[in-house]
Write a protein that holds these residues in place. Structure first.
Motif, PDB file in Angstrom:
ATOM      1  N   ARG A  43       0.739  -1.268  -0.141  1.00 53.18           N
ATOM      2  CA  ARG A  43       0.004  -0.091  -0.020  1.00 53.18           C
ATOM      3  C   ARG A  43       0.779   1.146   0.058  1.00 53.18           C
ATOM      4  NH1 ARG A  43      -3.697  -2.241  -1.930  1.00 53.18           N
ATOM      5  NH2 ARG A  43      -5.248  -3.599  -0.571  1.00 53.18           N
ATOM      6  N   GLU A  47      -7.180   5.011   4.189  1.00 47.86           N
ATOM      7  CA  GLU A  47      -7.722   3.769   5.036  1.00 47.86           C
ATOM      8  C   GLU A  47      -7.960   4.351   6.451  1.00 47.86           C
ATOM      9  OE1 GLU A  47      -6.047  -0.043   7.417  1.00 47.86           O
ATOM     10  OE2 GLU A  47      -5.057   0.487   5.517  1.00 47.86           O
ATOM     11  N   ARG A  53      -8.658   3.750  -2.830  1.00 53.00           N
ATOM     12  CA  ARG A  53      -8.573   2.253  -2.257  1.00 53.00           C
ATOM     13  C   ARG A  53      -8.897   1.183  -3.517  1.00 53.00           C
ATOM     14  NH1 ARG A  53      -5.937   1.627   1.585  1.00 53.00           N
ATOM     15  NH2 ARG A  53      -7.108  -0.343   2.041  1.00 53.00           N
ATOM     16  N   ASP A 107      -6.961  -3.242   5.741  1.00 54.56           N
ATOM     17  CA  ASP A 107      -5.770  -2.889   4.640  1.00 54.56           C
ATOM     18  C   ASP A 107      -6.433  -3.299   3.464  1.00 54.56           C
ATOM     19  OD1 ASP A 107      -3.152  -2.422   4.444  1.00 54.56           O
ATOM     20  OD2 ASP A 107      -2.623  -4.388   4.337  1.00 54.56           O
TER      21      ASP A 107
END
Length: 311
Positions: free
Chosen positions: A49, A57, A143, A220
């Protein structure tokens, strides 16, 4: 990152001599910080990420916590930032959520009434999705998308599952045929399916239970996806259990406070979820215990593909 690295990261947050213990070493390495209050210091998998994705997030789960959802709260640095880099690794800190994880596939540790628990979890999933729909993400919210392309396209989020090297030619042909048919089926359905922000990884290790309350950790992999995919993610790990039919009914009943779940759509998404794991394991072939876990995942994907094609 080592314990010494975790201590260095904790100091960046301003924690003074906290007690630090390893809590989990999975996709991310998580340390438990005891500094009067308890926190989780997350050392994020390198390259998985970006800092921007992690900031988004954390903003998301912060909003969910403010809405009263049973999720951790992000802890900001003295500068106000939510993510920083320590020794080449991205790090974040969240509050510690009470309870203990359900455990490995098939397990529900410390749960006396498994269907009753699943009903509570279904209600928690419904509440999460309701809160997600009510929350306006900031412009540029980054995301992953567990959409049709992310599940069945030429470059799925977790890899080209049909290319796992342990599949033989016959098995690969089966998966390709099931993938093609599933793509047609999902194309016909997707316009009517509930789609929005989802946790996307509600496996037993990410579901907490303290004997009375359900908690959800580790967003996650969270992003945009079909809401039924969320239920399928949890149920897939219990399909071989004797009480699976009761667990499935209870989970759907709990979620029913928000929307009814179509059994055939759930069956489709159980297979789609199973398809993600062979691709995931391909990128982790050098990690401990991967071979045995990948073999189980591959067998499940093949079993569900065969049943799907024999409908």
């Amino acid at each position: 990152m080592s314990l010494a690295g975790a201590a260095k990261a904790a100091a960046v947050w301003g924690f003074e001599s906290p007690r630090i213990t390893l809590a989990a070493a999975r996709e991310n390495v998580v340390y438990r910080l005891d500094a009067g209050e308890i926190y989780a210091l997350r050392m994020h998998r390198v390259g998985y990420r970006s800092a921007e994705e992690l900031r988004h997030e954390l903003a998301w789960i912060g909003a969910m916590a403010e809405a009263g959802l049973p999720v951790p709260r992000p802890v900001a640095l003295p500068s106000g930032a939510l993510v920083t880099e320590v020794e080449g690794q991205l790090v974040s800190v969240v509050t510690w959520l009470g309870g203990a994880p359900l455990g490995a596939p098939g397990e529900m540790k410390n749960v006396r009434d498994r269907p009753a628990f699943c009903r509570k979890l279904g209600e928690a999933m419904a509440a999460l999705h309701e809160a997600c729909d009510a929350w306006p993400p900031a412009k540029g919210f980054a995301r992953p998308a567990w959409d049709r392309a992310g599940l069945l396209g030429d470059a799925p989020l977790w890899g080209r599952f049909w290319e796992h090297p342990d599949f033989n030619a016959v098995e690969r042909d089966l998966l390709m045929a099931a993938r093609a048919q599933a793509d047609k089926d999902l194309a016909a359905l997707e316009g009517a399916l509930d789609y929005g922000l989802i946790h996307a990884d509600l496996v037993g290790q990410n579901v907490m239970w303290d004997g009375a309350n359900v908690g959800l950790i580790d967003f996650d992999d969270g992003g945009y996806g079909f809401r039924v995919f969320e239920l399928a993610t949890f149920l897939l790990r219990y399909m071989d259990e004797p009480d699976y039919p009761e667990l499935r009914v209870a989970l759907c009943e709990g979620y029913g406070v928000r929307a009814a779940i179509d059994p055939q759509e759930l069956d489709l998404f159980l297979m789609l979820r199973a398809f993600t794991y062979p691709g995931w394991f391909m990128d982790r072939s050098d990690e401990p215990n991967t071979a045995a876990r990948a073999a189980r995942a591959n067998a499940t994907a093949l079993k569900l593909a065969q049943a799907f094609m024999e409908r």
